[in-house]
Scaffold this motif. Structure first.
Motif, mmCIF file in Angstrom:
data_model
loop_
_atom_site.group_PDB
_atom_site.id
_atom_site.type_symbol
_atom_site.label_atom_id
_atom_site.label_comp_id
_atom_site.label_asym_id
_atom_site.label_seq_id
_atom_site.Cartn_x
_atom_site.Cartn_y
_atom_site.Cartn_z
ATOM 1 N N MET A 67 -12.341 7.870 5.523
ATOM 2 C CA MET A 67 -11.339 7.258 4.649
ATOM 3 C C MET A 67 -11.009 8.143 3.454
ATOM 4 O O MET A 67 -10.031 7.890 2.742
ATOM 5 N N ARG A 68 -11.806 9.191 3.235
ATOM 6 C CA ARG A 68 -11.519 10.145 2.158
ATOM 7 C C ARG A 68 -10.651 11.299 2.642
ATOM 8 O O ARG A 68 -10.230 12.139 1.838
ATOM 9 N N GLU A 69 -10.396 11.375 3.960
ATOM 10 C CA GLU A 69 -9.590 12.463 4.504
ATOM 11 C C GLU A 69 -8.192 12.446 3.872
ATOM 12 O O GLU A 69 -7.541 11.388 3.794
ATOM 13 N N LYS A 70 -7.721 13.592 3.465
ATOM 14 C CA LYS A 70 -6.438 13.671 2.761
ATOM 15 C C LYS A 70 -5.279 13.226 3.627
ATOM 16 O O LYS A 70 -4.379 12.495 3.172
ATOM 17 N N GLU A 71 -5.265 13.651 4.879
ATOM 18 C CA GLU A 71 -4.119 13.388 5.744
ATOM 19 C C GLU A 71 -4.140 11.995 6.360
ATOM 20 O O GLU A 71 -3.096 11.374 6.533
ATOM 21 N N THR A 72 -5.308 11.510 6.705
ATOM 22 C CA THR A 72 -5.378 10.265 7.488
ATOM 23 C C THR A 72 -6.186 9.163 6.821
ATOM 24 O O THR A 72 -6.205 8.040 7.328
ATOM 25 N N GLY A 73 -6.836 9.457 5.712
ATOM 26 C CA GLY A 73 -7.724 8.472 5.101
ATOM 27 C C GLY A 73 -7.045 7.159 4.769
ATOM 28 O O GLY A 73 -7.611 6.078 4.960
ATOM 29 N N ARG A 74 -5.827 7.211 4.297
ATOM 30 C CA ARG A 74 -5.142 5.979 3.885
ATOM 31 C C ARG A 74 -4.714 5.136 5.076
ATOM 32 O O ARG A 74 -4.332 3.978 4.919
ATOM 33 N N ARG A 115 0.821 -1.213 0.000
ATOM 34 C CA ARG A 115 0.000 0.000 0.000
ATOM 35 C C ARG A 115 0.855 1.263 0.000
ATOM 36 O O ARG A 115 0.319 2.378 -0.009
ATOM 37 N N GLY A 116 2.150 1.125 0.034
ATOM 38 C CA GLY A 116 3.015 2.295 -0.009
ATOM 39 C C GLY A 116 3.094 3.049 1.298
ATOM 40 O O GLY A 116 3.554 4.200 1.324
ATOM 41 N N ILE A 117 2.687 2.421 2.404
ATOM 42 C CA ILE A 117 2.776 3.076 3.712
ATOM 43 C C ILE A 117 4.216 3.055 4.215
ATOM 44 O O ILE A 117 4.761 4.064 4.645
ATOM 45 N N LYS A 118 4.842 1.873 4.148
ATOM 46 C CA LYS A 118 6.233 1.737 4.560
ATOM 47 C C LYS A 118 6.825 0.493 3.910
ATOM 48 O O LYS A 118 6.168 -0.548 3.827
ATOM 49 N N ASP A 119 8.060 0.589 3.486
ATOM 50 C CA ASP A 119 8.760 -0.555 2.922
ATOM 51 C C ASP A 119 9.265 -1.430 4.066
ATOM 52 O O ASP A 119 10.191 -1.065 4.783
ATOM 53 N N THR A 120 8.636 -2.570 4.232
ATOM 54 C CA THR A 120 9.020 -3.490 5.309
ATOM 55 C C THR A 120 9.725 -4.726 4.752
ATOM 56 O O THR A 120 9.815 -5.749 5.432
ATOM 57 N N GLY A 175 6.469 2.220 13.580
ATOM 58 C CA GLY A 175 6.448 3.678 13.636
ATOM 59 C C GLY A 175 5.424 4.286 12.699
ATOM 60 O O GLY A 175 5.540 5.466 12.334
ATOM 61 N N GLU A 176 4.428 3.508 12.310
ATOM 62 C CA GLU A 176 3.383 3.966 11.389
ATOM 63 C C GLU A 176 2.018 3.759 12.044
ATOM 64 O O GLU A 176 1.502 2.638 12.098
#
Length: 898
Positions: free
Chosen positions: A522-529, A225-230, A605-606
């Motif tokens: 879930m549509r919020e720009k900052e936190t939706g994802r 999902r592109g949140i963090k490379d684990t 840390g995410e």
């Protein structure tokens, strides 16, 4: 077509054309000839070699589920050992000593502890710490270590050696309540009790394996999902062979296999013993586990025998030794480890002439070494080879079946004994023998039966420098839990304002109100994802299909097929970057997923915002142990018990009708439980949860999770009443509607309800006023549990000399008449607050088993519908002399209750 020359049993291959039956017959005859002239062992060997060659050549040949009872990696194929084996042996010796000393010293207070597990697994951990386990000082994630709970003394001993713990800490093992300059050490891995060290609670056996699988999967989810490379993180789960009996231990093996989670390794300590005796007394646990894991698509590495066995296997030219190793049951091997060479010669080598000849070539000392000490799990080179094979294997998770001796190095009183799990201390004599075996420089003068000393080579010793250098190279200490505070911006008010306005004339259930709110968030720009919807195959039931095309279901393969509903607007969409975790019909798997997401703020840390929605009956009742572990792991998020209540989900009956989950939730101190009645209450509660768990001020964030029960009964949702603030909703009680137009001398009563029961008491309020002349105020109680907890805090303050009045007492202060509390739960749920209510108290609820019928019939059956509320209110007033008893009888007859 069927093979005409084959008289054997029918085969699935009979359905397929044989292009050359004569060639097939010749192959069969060749095998028969080998079996006849060279023996069955030789024939089986050739078949297995042929299958190996076919697989290596890329042919689609099914693999064997079980291999011989020997090491997967021959000694000749082991990689070079990269460390200083002598140095690592000394480090392991210090750890063994201090683990045993800590538990023995604690036994003075009757506190217990376990020695034998770590003694058997010491090299399994030390090899990982020295060469594989990555710390968090690199990418902030490192590896995730699920440590076997009973091995915790060894982990504390290593933290003592590396300087993270002191002798004072070790002397506080299992002593957490007493104050002092240092904190006590919890018995097992408990993050809530020791949050800088432990990441994952594991000692409720079975939860570690399933949690590790879903953690590895969630790592992939974050990457995709592109949140963090684990991609550099590896999940290691250390398990006992006895623990694998727990259903949760094997429940998700197929998931790990089909999703090819090669970022996951299970290390199963096969010491062949569980708490009372052998794991598989008459069978072989290693062979059983191998078949299970291979069938699920795992790579299996068996690391069973130490190097002393190499020369013996070289003598096995007939296969007799290999065959004997496969047929001897585990309990007999345990016995061999405790008996002398003569016994082993008679009962093991005496089983066949070929084995007898091998036995003649071995000295008594050699036989004793083979059966008492030579296990692969006690040799760092073999453990290293297994771990290296695991981390380098691609396309499947790996399980390492490492054979050990339980209680190894603790002496004959411990080693392989059935009772060694319950042995909590060593004598001075046993410590002296252990010291000599481990070659530790501890003088006799320091050893007695009273208080064995801890031992440390010194902060600047070669051992400690070596240990710290290795950990620095691997990214810092491990295990370690680190939280890098990240505050999330508060969401916009618009989604919450929509709920405050009500639904107009439209009827919607509180379940749908929650889903609509989250869809907007879930549509919020900052936190939706960061929202992570988790659902066990009931998304359509909860009205979540609108999320399918926009958010998509996560799948590491994406969508490799054309969905049957592709031409529809709300089609079933899977994608590699999908946001929804639809786990299928597995509440245990779904909650393990939720846990990984709920603790991502610490693990990676995410901060993620998971919500897990399910049939409320199948939450705390079915997976209560996992919710307890979630609390221990300091998880954060929203747990949604949908289709809630004993009478609200029509037709499903006893097994589905939930009348007690809020009570079960109330026993978990980390759960903030609510039973909202209206959509605007849902909004206020979710907003408060986001503030407390994820607010902009990271230092104020709390390690809690919310439980909301929501209903599938459509109702017109009112607007937020004037004069009602969100604070009172969150506190758990407010007056929703006062009695209107009542005579000054009318009898008065206070009606309290939560959830869907609010509608019953609103109807009862009207009936009481219009038919019986009773004035009733209606109160909404979104959280009986929060009211109780706040009141208990006031009680605790009184013990400190403080004077505080509970909120529930203050809220109802001066309210005339008695109080009648009603809910779609058993009466014990609202009764939680009764002792802090000054007025006369009574309650109605749905105690008993659920049943299948209409909502109206079910509510009449349990005595909670509006008419039952009316009669109960009149009865309570009659007991106070404020209405006549005849009025109660008349009402009961009028409503068909008498």
């Amino acid at each position: 077509m069927p093979d005409p020359v084959r008289p054997q049993r029918p085969s699935e291959l009979d359905q397929l054309p044989d292009r050359d039956p004569q060639e097939t017959a010749e192959w069969r005859e060749s095998l028969d000839a080998v079996s006849t002239h060279a023996g069955g062992d030789r024939a089986a060997y050739l078949v297995r070699r042929t299958v190996e060659h076919a697989q290596d050549s890329g042919l689609a040949v099914p693999g064997l589920l079980e291999t011989d009872y020997v090491n997967t990696i021959p000694t000749s194929a082991e990689p070079a050992f990269p460390g200083d084996e002598a140095m690592e042996s000394r480090i392991t010796a210090w750890n063994r000593w201090n683990a045993a000393a800590m538990v023995t010293r604690g036994s003075r207070y009757g506190l217990g502890g376990h020695i034998a597990t770590f003694a058997s697994a010491a090299w399994l951990y030390e090899t990982g710490f020295q060469h594989f386990f990555k710390g968090k000082e690199g990418d902030g994630s490192g590896d995730q270590l699920y440590v076997q709970g009973h091995a915790s003394p060894g982990i504390y001993a290593r933290a003592f050696l590396d300087g993270r713990l002191t002798e004072a800490h070790l002397d506080r093992f299992r002593q957490e309540a007493a104050g002092g300059p240092v904190s006590g050490l919890p018995s097992y891995p408990h993050p809530r009790r020791l949050p800088w060290l432990w990441e994952f609670p594991t000692v409720s056996m079975g939860l570690g394996p399933i949690s590790a699988i879903y953690q590895a999967r969630f790592n992939r989810y974050l990457t995709h999902r592109g949140i963090k490379d684990t991609s550099s993180s590896h999940v290691w789960a250390f398990l006992g062979d006895g623990e694998m009996d727990e259903p949760e231990s094997t429940a998700a093996l197929a998931l790990a296999g089909r999703e090819q989670l090669d970022n996951l390794t299970f290390v199963i300590n096969c010491n062949l013993q569980r708490l009372d005796g052998p794991v598989r007394a008459n069978f072989k646990i290693v062979q059983e586990l191998e078949a299970q894991f291979r069938a699920a698509g795992w790579n299996v590495v068996k690391s069973l025998w130490g190097s002393a066995w190499d020369e013996v296997f070289a003598l096995d030219t007939t296969g007799a030794l290999t065959r004997r190793l496969r047929e001897v049951p585990d309990a007999q091997f345990q016995t061999y480890a405790t008996r002398d060479a003569a016994y082993i010669r008679e009962h093991f080598f005496g089983a066949s002439p070929a084995l007898t000849e091998i036995g003649k070539l071995l000295t008594d000392d050699k036989i004793t070494e083979l059966f008492k000490t030579s296990r692969a799990g006690h040799e760092p080179r073999k453990v290293y080879a297994a771990y290296k094979a695991a981390v380098e294997h691609k396309g499947a998770p790996t399980v390492i079946l490492a054979q050990t001796v339980k209680g190894w190095t603790l002496g004959p009183g411990f080693e392989s004994r059935n009772a060694n799990h319950q042995m909590k201390k060593l004598t001075g004599k046993e410590f002296r023998a252990m010291r000599d075996l481990l070659e530790l420089p501890i003088p006799d003068s320091e050893l007695d039966d009273e208080l064995v000393p801890y031992a440390h080579p010194g902060a600047d010793s070669p051992e400690v420098r070596y240990l710290q250098e290795r950990r620095a190279e691997l990214g810092g200490p491990a295990p370690a839990r680190k939280v890098h505070p990240v505050g999330l911006p508060a969401p916009a008010e618009k989604p919450f304002d929509a709920l405050k306005k009500g639904s107009g004339s439209q009827e919607i259930a509180t379940t749908m109100a929650f889903v609509r709110l989250v869809k907007d968030l879930m549509r919020e720009k900052e936190t939706g994802r960061r929202w992570v919807p988790v659902v066990p195959d009931e998304a359509r039931t909860f009205g979540m299909e609108s999320l399918f095309p926009s958010a998509g279901m996560y799948s590491p393969l994406g969508q490799t097929y054309d969905p049957v509903d592709r031409d529809q607007l709300l089609y079933y969409k899977e994608s590699q970057d999908g946001q929804i975790l639809n786990e299928g019909i597995t509440e245990a798997g779904s909650l393990a997923d939720f846990t990984a997401a709920a603790t991502s703020y610490a693990t990676h840390g995410e901060p993620m915002i998971p919500f897990y929605i399910f049939y409320s009956m199948f939450g705390f009742q079915r997976t209560g142990d996992q919710f307890w572990a979630l609390a221990d792991q300091l998880g954060r998020g929203f747990v949604i018990g949908a289709t809630a209540g004993r009478t609200t989900m029509t037709g499903e009956g006893l097994q589905h009708a939930d009348g007690h989950s809020p009570l079960l939730a109330s026993t978990n101190p980390a759960v903030v439980a609510y039973d909202p009645a209206f959509a605007y209450e849902v909004g206020a509660i979710v907003k408060d949860g986001l503030r407390r768990m994820y607010g902009p001020d990271a230092d104020q964030q709390e390690d809690i999770f919310y439980y909301l029960t929501v209903y599938n009964e459509p109702k017109v949702q009112p607007a937020l009443p004037e004069g009602v603030d969100e604070e009172s909703i969150v506190k758990g009680l407010y007056r929703f509607r006062a009695a209107e137009g009542a005579a000054a001398d009318a009898p008065r009563i206070q009606l309290l309800a939560s959830g869907t029961a609010i509608h019953w008491i609103l109807e009862a309020q009207q009936i009481l006023a219009e038919r019986w002349g009773v004035a009733a105020d209606v109160w909404s109680a979104p959280s009986w549990t929060e009211l109780r907890r706040e009141a208990m805090e006031c009680d605790a303050a009184a013990l400190r000399g403080e004077q505080r009045v509970p909120y529930v007492t203050r809220a109802l202060e001066g309210a005339p008449g008695p109080v009648l509390a009603v809910s779609d739960w058993m009466r014990a749920v609202p009764d939680q607050i009764s002792q802090w209510v000054e007025q006369d108290w009574s309650s109605l609820g749905t105690d008993g088993f659920g049943l299948s019928d209409t909502r109206e019939a079910a509510r009449r059956h349990f005595g909670v519908d509006a008419q039952c509320v009316v009669v109960s209110a009149l009865a309570q007033l009659a007991r106070r002399g404020e209405v006549k008893q005849e009025t109660v009888r008349q009402a009961a007859e009028e409503y068909g209750l008498a």
